[in-house]
Each structure stands twice: as structure tokens, then as C-alpha cells.
Design an enzyme around this catalytic site. Structure first.
Site, PDB file in Angstrom:
ATOM      1  N   SER A 134       7.428   1.206  -3.532  1.00  0.00           N
ATOM      2  CA  SER A 134       8.359   0.662  -2.545  1.00  0.00           C
ATOM      3  C   SER A 134       8.876  -0.709  -2.973  1.00  0.00           C
ATOM      4  O   SER A 134       8.096  -1.592  -3.330  1.00  0.00           O
ATOM      5  CB  SER A 134       7.665   0.529  -1.183  1.00  0.00           C
ATOM      6  OG  SER A 134       7.402   1.789  -0.625  1.00  0.00           O
TER       7      SER A 134
ATOM      8  N   HIS B  44      10.014  -3.610   4.511  1.00  0.00           N
ATOM      9  CA  HIS B  44       8.732  -3.113   5.018  1.00  0.00           C
ATOM     10  C   HIS B  44       7.555  -3.474   4.109  1.00  0.00           C
ATOM     11  O   HIS B  44       6.406  -3.360   4.511  1.00  0.00           O
ATOM     12  CB  HIS B  44       8.786  -1.598   5.261  1.00  0.00           C
ATOM     13  CG  HIS B  44       8.723  -0.744   4.041  1.00  0.00           C
ATOM     14  ND1 HIS B  44       9.845  -0.140   3.490  1.00  0.00           N
ATOM     15  CD2 HIS B  44       7.685  -0.339   3.270  1.00  0.00           C
ATOM     16  CE1 HIS B  44       9.486   0.594   2.449  1.00  0.00           C
ATOM     17  NE2 HIS B  44       8.179   0.478   2.292  1.00  0.00           N
TER      18      HIS B  44
ATOM     19  N   ASP C  96      16.438  -2.389   5.499  1.00  0.00           N
ATOM     20  CA  ASP C  96      15.112  -2.383   4.872  1.00  0.00           C
ATOM     21  C   ASP C  96      15.121  -3.145   3.555  1.00  0.00           C
ATOM     22  O   ASP C  96      14.587  -2.701   2.540  1.00  0.00           O
ATOM     23  CB  ASP C  96      14.610  -0.948   4.650  1.00  0.00           C
ATOM     24  CG  ASP C  96      13.117  -0.903   4.342  1.00  0.00           C
ATOM     25  OD1 ASP C  96      12.425  -1.913   4.606  1.00  0.00           O
ATOM     26  OD2 ASP C  96      12.650   0.123   3.815  1.00  0.00           O
TER      27      ASP C  96
END
Length: 342
Positions: free
Chosen positions: A283, A143, A173
Site C-alpha cells: 500500500s 490509509h 486516499d
């Protein structure tokens, strides 16, 4: 003179049954003297008593002062079977030399962490990544880079380079980037997430809010937490707030929806839960154990103010609930990612 010779066996021998005043009779043939060696003249030789307990105590004290290695060596020489202390596990990676303190972990792995800037038609977002090969392969979240027109990575020394997306796996992911023209980067050692225990200390390094090389630490709070996220394939619109901004990446956990709620096609993975502070920009960054090994890829945070299922930009921030994709999932996916991904 005659008396002297009679009393001194070196000069004269007494006939059997005769003795002079002061002469010492021969020792009896039975204990307590028969078992001991005798001096000349028949006197029992004194036997020096050994002191093994005192000797071993002295050796143990000396070994303790000198160091653990010597203590172990002396134990082997003396035939001991005592226990030895257990050190933190080490890794074979080129930078896995941490000794169990946060500062040592950071010193060991800091050159393996990069900041990622992903640019698309709707703007730019920030994430993190971890180097896994000397020639420039970098693992991050899908992402973070999904739908990006260009990706730039910045290394710990401040140098930047363009990266290409080599492969992605929306189901897990995960994404694999590659920077050309590299040969001497510092790859991180990939650990064993299955061996991680609840309560183990961990260290996270990333670029929250664009602050590169930011370090936080905490513990593993739980394992196998089911986290549901959008299955971004690069064609859908990025979540509000930016893909890699952390606070803009929605997910579901424990029946609740956070950071705007999950919409469209989704995927679920079992995550490592940590209370290490994770903020927007973490992230895709690594979660390390105290041996300097990657045990997870940070992927989602429970933002403050999201108790009702929504988190505003102003209230986003870590409250000690972060989630990481286990590194064992990464290792199983690497060959696929290198071939373009799922």
C-alpha cells in the site's frame, strides 16, 4: 609507311570519299551512336552502367551491421522516407533511464522507493511510498499513515529517518510525507496514467510483509475500475489487521466487499487494475511503466479467500487483482497536499 599513315588518323587525314582497307568510317549522325561520346578515331566510347540497386543494397547492409543510427543517417542522405522503429518513451526524472526490461526498470527506480512504518497507540503497520523530490517529499496512501503518532521511512540503502505528514486527502486516499535535512534523494519521474493502455507491462516495488525492495511485475488488466474505501480521517479506528498491512484495508469493488467490508464514511476513486502481485505492505508504493515512470500508487488488493466478502489473516495474499490510484490524480492533488491537504 604510306598505308600506315592512311590507317592512322593521328598521322594523316584521308581525303573525303577515300578509305583504305581496315579504316573505320565516322559514326552516323543519328542514333544509336550520335548520342554517345566518341573516342579518338570515331569509335563510340563504352558507357559504364551504374548499379543503383546494388549500391543501395550494399549501403543498407552496411548500415544494418553498424547500427540503427547510421541506418537513419544514410536514409536521410539518400532521400529515403522509410519508417523507423519506435523506442519506449523516456522520462526527464533523474532516475528514469529504463530501457524496457524489468531488471532495467528496477535498476533505474529502486532508490526512489521507501518503506514506511506508521506507529499508533494500537500498534505498528507497514506500507510503502515513492520519493518525488530531492529534498524528501514522499507520496503514499492516506490509509497508511492516517491516525499515526509517528512515521518512519527507510530508504533503499537501509538508512532510516523520521517523517512528518505534510498533507492528506482522504477522498483520494493520498498523503504527502516530508523528511527534513535531505537534498540529494532520487526522485521518481511522474508519468501519464491517461496514456497507459490495457495490456501494458508494469512493475510494482514495495515492502510486502516488511520485505523491503520487493519487485513484482505484470500488466494493466483494466482501467477506470471504481473502488470504494473507508474515508479515513485519522479519528476513526483503523481497520482490523492494521492500516498499511494491505490485507486489513477493506474496500468494495464490483458490488463485493473485501478484507472485512467497508464501514462508515467512504470515498470512491477510479483505479488502474493490474495483475502484478500486490501483498500486505505494498500500500502506498509506486506502480511503474517500462520507461521507469510512476503511473499509479498501489492502494488495494483482492486477497485470496475473500470470495465471500471476507478475508482472514491466514488467507490474505495476492491473486492477481490489484488496484492503483492513477498518477494523474496524484499530480492534480500535489499542490493541495503541500498546503496541508483537503
Amino acid at each position: 609507311m604510306e598505308n600506315f599513315e592512311r590507317e592512322n588518323p593521328q598521322h594523316a587525314q584521308h581525303p573525303q570519299g577515300t578509305a583504305s582497307f581496315g579504316a573505320v568510317p565516322p559514326p552516323p549522325a543519328e542514333p544509336p551512336y550520335a548520342a554517345f561520346p566518341t573516342q579518338e578515331g570515331g569509335r563510340p566510347r563504352r558507357r559504364r552502367m551504374r548499379r543503383p540497386a546494388a549500391l543501395l543494397s550494399a549501403v543498407a547492409l552496411a548500415a544494418a551491421v553498424i547500427g540503427g543510427g547510421t541506418a537513419y543517417g544514410m536514409e536521410q542522405l539518400l532521400g529515403g522516407d522509410g519508417g523507423t522503429s519506435v523506442a519506449a518513451p523516456t522520462a526527464s526524472g533523474s532516475n528514469a533511464t529504463a530501457q524496457g526490461k524489468v531488471s532495467q526498470v528496477v535498476e533505474s527506480v529502486k532508490d526512489s522507493v521507501v518503506e514506511i512504518k506508521a506507529t499508533s497507540g494500537s500498534g505498528q503497520s507497514t506500507g510503502s511510498g515513492v520519493i518525488i523530490t530531492k529534498d524528501g517529499q514522499i507520496v503514499t496512501n492516506n490509509h497508511v499513515v492516517s491516525g499515526a503518532d509517528s512515521v518512519k521511512v527507510t530508504f533503499s540503502n537501509g538508512k532510516s529517518a523520521e517523517a512528518k505528514v505534510r498533507g492528506t486527502d482522504a477522498d483520494k486516499d493520498l498523503a504527502l510525507l516530508e523528511v527534513d535535512g535531505q537534498s540529494d534523494l532520487e526522485p521518481a519521474a511522474l508519468g501519464d496514467s491517461d496514456a497507459v493502455g490495457v495490456g501494458d507491462q508494469v512493475v510494482a516495488i514495495g515492502s510486502p510483509e516488511g520485505l523491503s525492495n520487493t519487485v513484482t511485475s505484470g500488466i494493466v488488466s483494466a482501467k477506470d475500475r471504481e473502488v470504494k474505501v473507508p474515508k479515513s480521517d485519522g479519528d476513526q479506528n483503523e481497520p482490523q489487521g492494521g492500516r498499511g498491512d494491505g490485507d486489513g484495508w477493506p474496500f468494495e469493488f464490483g458490488g463485493g466487499q473485501y478484507n472485512g467490508g467497508v464501514q462508515g464514511e467512504t470515498t470512491t476513486y477510479k483505479a488502474i487494475q493490474t495483475d502484478a502481485s500486490l501483498n500486505p505492505g505494498n500500500s502506498g508504493g509506486p506502480l511503474f511503466n517500462m520507461a521507469g515512470q510512476v503511473i499509479g500508487i498501489n492502494s488495494a488488493i483482492f486477497s485470496s479467500g475473500s470470495g465471500g466478502g471476507q478475508a482472514s489473516q491466514a488467507s490474505a495474499g495476492s491473486v492477481g487483482l490489484g488496484f492503483a490510484i492513477p498518477v494523474d490524480d496524484v499530480k492534480q492533488d500535489l499542490d493541495s497536499l503541500r498546503n496541508g491537504g483537503a
